[in-house]
Design a protein around this motif. Structure first.
Motif, PDB file in Angstrom:
ATOM      1  N   ILE A 134       0.651  -1.218   0.105  1.00 44.45           N
ATOM      2  CA  ILE A 134       0.276   0.020   0.091  1.00 44.45           C
ATOM      3  C   ILE A 134       1.081   0.852  -0.585  1.00 44.45           C
ATOM      4  CG2 ILE A 134      -1.374   1.315   1.215  1.00 44.45           C
ATOM      5  CD1 ILE A 134      -2.609  -1.367   2.150  1.00 44.45           C
ATOM      6  N   LEU A 135       2.150   1.560   0.662  1.00 43.64           N
ATOM      7  CA  LEU A 135       2.957   2.289   1.078  1.00 43.64           C
ATOM      8  C   LEU A 135       3.340   2.497  -0.987  1.00 43.64           C
ATOM      9  CD1 LEU A 135       5.631   3.368   3.668  1.00 43.64           C
ATOM     10  CD2 LEU A 135       5.801   3.358   1.333  1.00 43.64           C
ATOM     11  N   PHE A 136       3.726   1.829  -1.132  1.00 44.91           N
ATOM     12  CA  PHE A 136       5.102   2.058  -2.461  1.00 44.91           C
ATOM     13  C   PHE A 136       3.386   2.160  -3.470  1.00 44.91           C
ATOM     14  CE2 PHE A 136       8.162   0.232  -0.662  1.00 44.91           C
ATOM     15  CZ  PHE A 136       9.341   1.126  -0.852  1.00 44.91           C
ATOM     16  N   LEU A 137       1.843   2.322  -3.483  1.00 40.70           N
ATOM     17  CA  LEU A 137       1.027   2.838  -4.236  1.00 40.70           C
ATOM     18  C   LEU A 137      -0.002   3.876  -3.862  1.00 40.70           C
ATOM     19  CD1 LEU A 137      -1.321  -0.663  -3.878  1.00 40.70           C
ATOM     20  CD2 LEU A 137       0.519   0.150  -6.459  1.00 40.70           C
ATOM     21  N   VAL A 138       0.712   5.536  -3.102  1.00 38.61           N
ATOM     22  CA  VAL A 138       0.630   5.821  -2.493  1.00 38.61           C
ATOM     23  C   VAL A 138       0.414   6.821  -3.612  1.00 38.61           C
ATOM     24  CG1 VAL A 138       1.156   5.944  -0.678  1.00 38.61           C
ATOM     25  CG2 VAL A 138       2.741   6.753  -1.912  1.00 38.61           C
ATOM     26  N   PRO A 139       1.212   6.762  -4.349  1.00 42.34           N
ATOM     27  CA  PRO A 139       1.431   8.120  -5.571  1.00 42.34           C
ATOM     28  C   PRO A 139      -0.237   8.320  -6.955  1.00 42.34           C
ATOM     29  CG  PRO A 139       3.339   6.904  -5.565  1.00 42.34           C
ATOM     30  CD  PRO A 139       2.460   6.008  -4.879  1.00 42.34           C
ATOM     31  N   ILE A 140      -0.755   6.518  -6.278  1.00 44.04           N
ATOM     32  CA  ILE A 140      -2.106   7.314  -6.846  1.00 44.04           C
ATOM     33  C   ILE A 140      -2.772   8.093  -6.310  1.00 44.04           C
ATOM     34  CG2 ILE A 140      -4.438   5.691  -6.334  1.00 44.04           C
ATOM     35  CD1 ILE A 140      -3.108   3.340  -6.451  1.00 44.04           C
ATOM     36  N   GLY A 141      -2.571   8.605  -5.508  1.00 41.51           N
ATOM     37  CA  GLY A 141      -3.217   9.471  -4.337  1.00 41.51           C
ATOM     38  C   GLY A 141      -3.157  11.328  -5.356  1.00 41.51           C
ATOM     39  N   LEU A 142      -1.968  10.968  -6.241  1.00 40.81           N
ATOM     40  CA  LEU A 142      -1.422  12.140  -6.546  1.00 40.81           C
ATOM     41  C   LEU A 142      -2.683  12.869  -8.073  1.00 40.81           C
ATOM     42  CD1 LEU A 142       2.173  12.430  -6.802  1.00 40.81           C
ATOM     43  CD2 LEU A 142       0.863  14.154  -5.531  1.00 40.81           C
ATOM     44  N   VAL A 143      -3.634  11.296  -8.438  1.00 38.62           N
ATOM     45  CA  VAL A 143      -4.540  11.313  -9.652  1.00 38.62           C
ATOM     46  C   VAL A 143      -5.353  13.085  -9.179  1.00 38.62           C
ATOM     47  CG1 VAL A 143      -6.431  10.182 -10.119  1.00 38.62           C
ATOM     48  CG2 VAL A 143      -4.233   9.231 -10.355  1.00 38.62           C
ATOM     49  N   ALA A 144      -6.395  12.709  -7.677  1.00 35.84           N
ATOM     50  CA  ALA A 144      -7.180  13.720  -7.392  1.00 35.84           C
ATOM     51  C   ALA A 144      -5.838  14.627  -7.149  1.00 35.84           C
ATOM     52  CB  ALA A 144      -7.554  13.186  -5.619  1.00 35.84           C
ATOM     53  N   THR A 145      -6.710  16.091  -7.916  1.00 36.57           N
ATOM     54  CA  THR A 145      -6.440  17.124  -8.277  1.00 36.57           C
ATOM     55  C   THR A 145      -6.474  18.712  -7.963  1.00 36.57           C
ATOM     56  OG1 THR A 145      -7.483  17.750 -10.077  1.00 36.57           O
ATOM     57  CG2 THR A 145      -5.101  16.682 -10.472  1.00 36.57           C
ATOM     58  N   GLY A 146      -8.405  18.390  -7.325  1.00 36.25           N
ATOM     59  CA  GLY A 146      -9.101  19.213  -6.333  1.00 36.25           C
ATOM     60  C   GLY A 146      -9.182  19.460  -5.354  1.00 36.25           C
ATOM     61  N   THR A 147      -8.560  20.605  -4.727  1.00 35.63           N
ATOM     62  CA  THR A 147      -8.569  21.754  -3.193  1.00 35.63           C
ATOM     63  C   THR A 147      -9.781  20.952  -2.607  1.00 35.63           C
ATOM     64  OG1 THR A 147      -7.754  23.446  -4.009  1.00 35.63           O
ATOM     65  CG2 THR A 147      -7.820  23.495  -2.363  1.00 35.63           C
ATOM     66  N   PRO A 148      -9.349  20.055  -1.701  1.00 35.99           N
ATOM     67  CA  PRO A 148     -11.156  19.816  -0.643  1.00 35.99           C
ATOM     68  C   PRO A 148     -11.004  21.627  -0.150  1.00 35.99           C
ATOM     69  CG  PRO A 148      -8.768  18.154  -0.408  1.00 35.99           C
ATOM     70  CD  PRO A 148      -8.191  19.662  -0.857  1.00 35.99           C
ATOM     71  N   TRP A 149     -12.779  21.190   0.066  1.00 34.09           N
ATOM     72  CA  TRP A 149     -13.758  22.059   0.423  1.00 34.09           C
ATOM     73  C   TRP A 149     -13.017  22.481   2.164  1.00 34.09           C
ATOM     74  CZ3 TRP A 149     -16.696  23.809   3.949  1.00 34.09           C
ATOM     75  CH2 TRP A 149     -17.456  25.494   3.818  1.00 34.09           C
ATOM     76  N   GLY A 150     -13.208  24.384   1.710  1.00 32.40           N
ATOM     77  CA  GLY A 150     -12.968  24.244   3.308  1.00 32.40           C
ATOM     78  C   GLY A 150     -11.008  24.427   3.591  1.00 32.40           C
ATOM     79  N   GLU A 151     -10.453  24.281   3.008  1.00 29.92           N
ATOM     80  CA  GLU A 151      -8.778  23.560   3.096  1.00 29.92           C
ATOM     81  C   GLU A 151      -8.452  24.604   1.676  1.00 29.92           C
ATOM     82  OE1 GLU A 151      -7.166  20.519   3.498  1.00 29.92           O
ATOM     83  OE2 GLU A 151      -9.335  19.595   4.391  1.00 29.92           O
ATOM     84  N   TRP A 152      -8.875  25.447   1.677  1.00 27.88           N
ATOM     85  CA  TRP A 152      -7.779  26.330   0.699  1.00 27.88           C
ATOM     86  C   TRP A 152      -7.048  26.954   1.121  1.00 27.88           C
ATOM     87  CZ3 TRP A 152     -13.320  27.304   1.659  1.00 27.88           C
ATOM     88  CH2 TRP A 152     -13.888  26.704   0.811  1.00 27.88           C
TER      89      TRP A 152
END
Length: 332
Positions: A244-262
């Motif tokens: 799982i640790l070495f699969l973390v770059p999958i998390g870079l696919v999401a490009t939107g800023t979470p609401w309320g964390e601008w």
């Protein structure tokens, strides 16, 4: 704010000093009690499992998921640790993870650490644990474990999201300037509640439910002895964690800023101004590896490698913190 930041981590500058102080004051005795309770309920042989649970929650939060509307979010995993080791141990694990994220990566504000710990540790670990135990009481079948952990994960995540919505939404009421302009988080409850709850109820809650059910049922099926103080084999779990640790770059696919964390610049663009309190306290500590990156490292490959390095470094540090806590515990 960069896209790598995670959903539900309230940044610096969004909560007023009185709100931050309230949650710190509330959490200090809870942290102390959690430590003492965990020392009584955990056995020393379970320390590696607690370390693995803390590292897992850290890494799983790096898997950002795009959701409709251009935002993003992630699993938290609090119920997984609670189901296996109990809620008090889970509070220790999640609190250490959140502290690491804030100080090392600037993920979640240092001033908001008490609030973030309340939301993702207290509001997730305890309700999630008791929902799981209620549904899986006795000698549960594999199907009942899946249902229990999935329902517990869904409810726990949405309780935490509601906590964030309320904390942000009350800021215009308790911290406004003479002219009524909000000094910190600018949106009222009528905005923050639907903005937080709709994506969590419809998208992120099901993700948390499925992820929690998969992990808890896997542990129950292959290593049921680990539950509630028993013994089991740790090696397969560590191998799965490393994958799982070495699969973390999958998390870079999401490009939107979470609401309320601008970022401060994004807030100014959205509102046309920057709330005065946010301007004073929102540009503080960014972390040694800000947003899970390495300063100066650029290019797609560099960003991916930096993300993996951040996951590995964070996991090592959080495991070290758990073992340090264990050494202090044994000396008492």
């Amino acid at each position: 704010m960069d896209s790598e930041r995670s959903d539900m981590h309230i940044p610096d500058g969004y909560l007023s000093p009185k709100t931050c102080a309230f949650f710190f004051i509330a959490m200090v005795p809870i942290w102390y009690l959690a430590s003492k309770k965990a020392e009584k309920t955990l056995k020393l042989k379970q320390l590696p499992l607690l370390a693995l649970g803390a590292a897992f929650t850290f890494v799983i939060m790096m898997f950002n998921i795009p959701i409709p509307g251009g935002s993003s979010g992630h699993m938290v995993g609090s119920v997984i640790v609670s189901a296996v080791l109990g809620p008090w141990a889970a509070v220790v694990a999640l609190s250490l993870t959140l502290t690491l994220q804030a100080f090392l990566f600037g993920d979640g504000g240092i001033t908001a650490l008490g609030a973030n710990s309340f939301n993702m540790a207290i509001l997730m670990c305890f309700p999630g644990y008791y929902v799981y135990r209620a549904i899986s009481a006795g000698s549960p079948s594999g199907l009942r474990v899946i249902i229990a952990s999935g329902v517990a994960g869904y409810i726990a995540l949405n309780l935490a999201a509601l906590g964030v919505a309320l904390e942000l939404g009350i800021q215009p009421l308790i911290a406004a300037g003479i002219d009524g302009t909000p000094m910190y988080a600018p949106y009222p409850l009528s905005v923050t509640i639907p903005a937080m709850m709709i994506p969590h109820l419809l998208f992120l809650g099901p993700v948390e439910a499925v992820g929690t059910a998969l992990v808890v049922s896997y542990i129950h099926r292959t290593n049921s002895g680990l539950f509630y103080g028993g013994e089991g084999r740790m090696r397969p779990l560590w191998i799965a964690f490393m994958i799982i640790l070495f699969l973390v770059p999958i998390g870079l696919v999401a490009t939107g800023t979470p609401w309320g964390e601008w970022s401060m610049e994004e807030v100014k663009d959205i509102l046309g101004y920057l709330p005065s309190g946010m301007a004073q306290s929102g540009s503080g500590w960014k972390g040694l590896l800000p947003d899970y990156s390495i300063p100066g490292v650029e290019g797609r490959l560099g960003v991916v490698l930096a993300y993996i390095f951040s996951a590995l470094a964070g996991s090592v540090v959080v495991v070290f913190l758990i073992y340090l806590w264990g050494r202090l515990w044994r000396r008492q």
